[in-house]
Design a protein around this motif. Structure first.
Motif, PDB file in Angstrom:
ATOM      1  N   PHE A 195       0.839  -1.202   0.000  1.00  0.00           N
ATOM      2  CA  PHE A 195       0.000   0.000   0.000  1.00  0.00           C
ATOM      3  C   PHE A 195       0.875   1.254   0.000  1.00  0.00           C
ATOM      4  O   PHE A 195       0.617   2.219  -0.737  1.00  0.00           O
ATOM      5  CB  PHE A 195      -0.895   0.037   1.242  1.00  0.00           C
ATOM      6  CG  PHE A 195      -1.976  -1.007   1.278  1.00  0.00           C
ATOM      7  CD1 PHE A 195      -2.388  -1.650   0.132  1.00  0.00           C
ATOM      8  CD2 PHE A 195      -2.589  -1.328   2.483  1.00  0.00           C
ATOM      9  CE1 PHE A 195      -3.390  -2.613   0.177  1.00  0.00           C
ATOM     10  CE2 PHE A 195      -3.582  -2.277   2.536  1.00  0.00           C
ATOM     11  CZ  PHE A 195      -3.980  -2.923   1.387  1.00  0.00           C
ATOM     12  N   GLU A 196       1.893   1.239   0.842  1.00  0.00           N
ATOM     13  CA  GLU A 196       2.765   2.412   0.955  1.00  0.00           C
ATOM     14  C   GLU A 196       3.484   2.688  -0.359  1.00  0.00           C
ATOM     15  O   GLU A 196       3.592   3.851  -0.792  1.00  0.00           O
ATOM     16  CB  GLU A 196       3.777   2.184   2.082  1.00  0.00           C
ATOM     17  CG  GLU A 196       3.143   2.125   3.459  1.00  0.00           C
ATOM     18  CD  GLU A 196       4.110   1.671   4.537  1.00  0.00           C
ATOM     19  OE1 GLU A 196       5.284   1.376   4.196  1.00  0.00           O
ATOM     20  OE2 GLU A 196       3.708   1.590   5.711  1.00  0.00           O
ATOM     21  N   THR A 198       2.512   1.783  -3.435  1.00  0.00           N
ATOM     22  CA  THR A 198       1.535   2.225  -4.436  1.00  0.00           C
ATOM     23  C   THR A 198       1.111   3.665  -4.184  1.00  0.00           C
ATOM     24  O   THR A 198       0.986   4.463  -5.116  1.00  0.00           O
ATOM     25  CB  THR A 198       0.300   1.303  -4.418  1.00  0.00           C
ATOM     26  OG1 THR A 198       0.711  -0.037  -4.709  1.00  0.00           O
ATOM     27  CG2 THR A 198      -0.723   1.753  -5.444  1.00  0.00           C
ATOM     28  N   ALA A 199       0.892   4.003  -2.918  1.00  0.00           N
ATOM     29  CA  ALA A 199       0.482   5.361  -2.570  1.00  0.00           C
ATOM     30  C   ALA A 199       1.547   6.371  -2.960  1.00  0.00           C
ATOM     31  O   ALA A 199       1.239   7.451  -3.504  1.00  0.00           O
ATOM     32  CB  ALA A 199       0.194   5.445  -1.076  1.00  0.00           C
ATOM     33  N   ALA A 202       1.622   6.687  -6.818  1.00  0.00           N
ATOM     34  CA  ALA A 202       0.436   7.319  -7.397  1.00  0.00           C
ATOM     35  C   ALA A 202       0.158   8.703  -6.822  1.00  0.00           C
ATOM     36  O   ALA A 202      -0.702   9.430  -7.341  1.00  0.00           O
ATOM     37  CB  ALA A 202      -0.780   6.420  -7.181  1.00  0.00           C
ATOM     38  N   ILE A 204      -1.170   9.384  -3.851  1.00  0.00           N
ATOM     39  CA  ILE A 204      -2.436   9.381  -3.128  1.00  0.00           C
ATOM     40  C   ILE A 204      -2.198   8.831  -1.726  1.00  0.00           C
ATOM     41  O   ILE A 204      -1.109   8.368  -1.398  1.00  0.00           O
ATOM     42  CB  ILE A 204      -3.507   8.545  -3.855  1.00  0.00           C
ATOM     43  CG1 ILE A 204      -3.034   7.097  -4.051  1.00  0.00           C
ATOM     44  CG2 ILE A 204      -3.842   9.175  -5.201  1.00  0.00           C
ATOM     45  CD1 ILE A 204      -4.074   6.196  -4.709  1.00  0.00           C
ATOM     46  N   SER A 205      -3.230   8.875  -0.901  1.00  0.00           N
ATOM     47  CA  SER A 205      -3.072   8.415   0.475  1.00  0.00           C
ATOM     48  C   SER A 205      -3.081   6.889   0.562  1.00  0.00           C
ATOM     49  O   SER A 205      -3.651   6.205  -0.304  1.00  0.00           O
ATOM     50  CB  SER A 205      -4.199   8.973   1.351  1.00  0.00           C
ATOM     51  OG  SER A 205      -5.433   8.362   1.015  1.00  0.00           O
ATOM     52  N   ILE A 206      -2.477   6.391   1.610  1.00  0.00           N
ATOM     53  CA  ILE A 206      -2.476   4.946   1.852  1.00  0.00           C
ATOM     54  C   ILE A 206      -3.901   4.440   2.044  1.00  0.00           C
ATOM     55  O   ILE A 206      -4.272   3.367   1.562  1.00  0.00           O
ATOM     56  CB  ILE A 206      -1.611   4.610   3.083  1.00  0.00           C
ATOM     57  CG1 ILE A 206      -0.139   4.915   2.788  1.00  0.00           C
ATOM     58  CG2 ILE A 206      -1.784   3.157   3.502  1.00  0.00           C
ATOM     59  CD1 ILE A 206       0.778   4.763   3.982  1.00  0.00           C
ATOM     60  N   VAL A 209      -5.599   3.900  -1.244  1.00  0.00           N
ATOM     61  CA  VAL A 209      -5.138   2.659  -1.872  1.00  0.00           C
ATOM     62  C   VAL A 209      -5.820   1.466  -1.220  1.00  0.00           C
ATOM     63  O   VAL A 209      -6.287   0.543  -1.895  1.00  0.00           O
ATOM     64  CB  VAL A 209      -3.606   2.525  -1.754  1.00  0.00           C
ATOM     65  CG1 VAL A 209      -3.152   1.164  -2.262  1.00  0.00           C
ATOM     66  CG2 VAL A 209      -2.909   3.633  -2.524  1.00  0.00           C
ATOM     67  N   ARG A 210      -5.882   1.485   0.090  1.00  0.00           N
ATOM     68  CA  ARG A 210      -6.494   0.391   0.836  1.00  0.00           C
ATOM     69  C   ARG A 210      -7.959   0.209   0.429  1.00  0.00           C
ATOM     70  O   ARG A 210      -8.414  -0.909   0.160  1.00  0.00           O
ATOM     71  CB  ARG A 210      -6.384   0.669   2.333  1.00  0.00           C
ATOM     72  CG  ARG A 210      -6.914  -0.454   3.208  1.00  0.00           C
ATOM     73  CD  ARG A 210      -6.779  -0.105   4.694  1.00  0.00           C
ATOM     74  NE  ARG A 210      -7.320  -1.190   5.506  1.00  0.00           N
ATOM     75  CZ  ARG A 210      -6.605  -2.229   5.920  1.00  0.00           C
ATOM     76  NH1 ARG A 210      -5.321  -2.314   5.618  1.00  0.00           N
ATOM     77  NH2 ARG A 210      -7.160  -3.173   6.635  1.00  0.00           N
ATOM     78  N   SER A 212      -9.453   1.202  -2.313  1.00  0.00           N
ATOM     79  CA  SER A 212      -9.552   0.816  -3.714  1.00  0.00           C
ATOM     80  C   SER A 212      -9.300  -0.675  -3.900  1.00  0.00           C
ATOM     81  O   SER A 212     -10.029  -1.365  -4.629  1.00  0.00           O
ATOM     82  CB  SER A 212      -8.557   1.628  -4.548  1.00  0.00           C
ATOM     83  OG  SER A 212      -8.531   1.180  -5.887  1.00  0.00           O
ATOM     84  N   GLN A 213      -8.280  -1.182  -3.224  1.00  0.00           N
ATOM     85  CA  GLN A 213      -7.951  -2.594  -3.386  1.00  0.00           C
ATOM     86  C   GLN A 213      -8.978  -3.499  -2.707  1.00  0.00           C
ATOM     87  O   GLN A 213      -9.296  -4.579  -3.210  1.00  0.00           O
ATOM     88  CB  GLN A 213      -6.543  -2.869  -2.848  1.00  0.00           C
ATOM     89  CG  GLN A 213      -5.465  -2.208  -3.698  1.00  0.00           C
ATOM     90  CD  GLN A 213      -4.084  -2.792  -3.447  1.00  0.00           C
ATOM     91  OE1 GLN A 213      -3.930  -3.867  -2.886  1.00  0.00           O
ATOM     92  NE2 GLN A 213      -3.064  -2.064  -3.888  1.00  0.00           N
TER      93      GLN A 213
END
Length: 259
Positions: A195-196, A198-199, A202, A204-206, A209-210, A212-213
């Motif tokens: 998550f970290e 990807t955030a 991208a 964006i915030s962690i 991401v959480r 979204s996944q």
């Protein structure tokens, strides 16, 4: 439910945290005496104390890298005749296939293919003699569904799956089962690390991401180590003796298939 495991002995590799710890907790709850393993001495000792006090079972902690012959020898020295073996090991870091050199490839194969086979070779003679044995290998959803950047881990674990598909049939007449648990997106430190990353990439915030996944999973949530561990314990139980050679997905329905 009495799983029929009280007094049995179990080696649970890489069990100071995450899914390995979940398996250790469930087996301790069922009454197993444990050998737990990890490389972080402090985390391992904290886990040992918790399990011993919570479930009143014998717990021995072995701080070692299970990928090495020395680490395996240390585990088997304190428990040479386990009734249960849970194979678990960290996978190689996420990396594009073009960046993998020979040393990285061989290292990944040792971690997720050679190591569990070596441990199985060591413990199955005794299991066969006693007429009881349970082997559970923690592999990954990526064995069935490619995950970008995890090609080495996926390939090594898929190779282990194919290797043991024949071995488990040789062991079945002796009351020894071999099964694989395939976690999908489980709420562990490894997932949070993703998550970290990807955030950051991208911007964006962690938490975004959480969310979204999680939304991509039919169950709309991530799995947890407790439910994973309890599934492992059932496979090891007196009721799991007719289940062998199976790949059991725990992914909340993420893998889209009928079979």
């Amino acid at each position: 439910m009495d799983l029929g495991l009280r007094g049995k002995s179990a080696i649970v590799c890489a069990s100071s945290r995450g899914l390995g710890r979940g398996c250790a907790e469930a087996l301790a709850e069922a009454g197993c005496n444990l050998v737990i393993n990890g490389r972080d001495q402090a985390a391992l000792e904290a886990t040992r104390v918790h399990l011993a006090e919570q479930f009143q079972v014998n717990v021995t902690a072995v701080a070692a890298d299970v990928s090495t012959p020395e680490g395996q020898a240390a585990l088997l020295d304190v428990c040479p005749q386990p009734d249960i073996l849970v194979n678990n090991n960290g996978g190689p870091p996420r990396k594009d296939y073009t960046e993998l050199d020979r040393d990285a490839l061989l290292g990944g194969v040792v971690q997720n293919f050679v190591t569990p086979i070596e441990l199985i070779q060591a413990v199955t003679p005794g299991m066969k003699e006693r007429g009881f044995g349970r082997i559970v290998n923690i592999t990954s959803l990526s064995v069935k569904m490619p995950i970008e950047g995890l090609d080495l881990s996926s390939g090594a674990r898929a190779g282990l799956t194919a290797f043991l598909a024949g071995v488990c049939r040789q062991l079945a007449p002796y009351g020894v089962t071999v099964n694989n648990l395939l976690p999908g997106k489980m709420d562990t430190d490894r997932l949070k690390g993703g998550f970290e990353r990807t955030a950051q990439q991208a911007g964006i915030s962690i938490e975004a991401v959480r969310e979204s996944q999680a939304a991509e999973i039919p169950a709309r949530r991530f799995g947890n180590s407790e439910e994973f561990g309890q599934t492992c314990a059932f496979l090891c139980s007196q009721y799991g003796g007719y289940i062998t050679g199976q790949n059991i997905l725990m992914d909340g329905g993420l893998y889209p298939a009928a079979f």
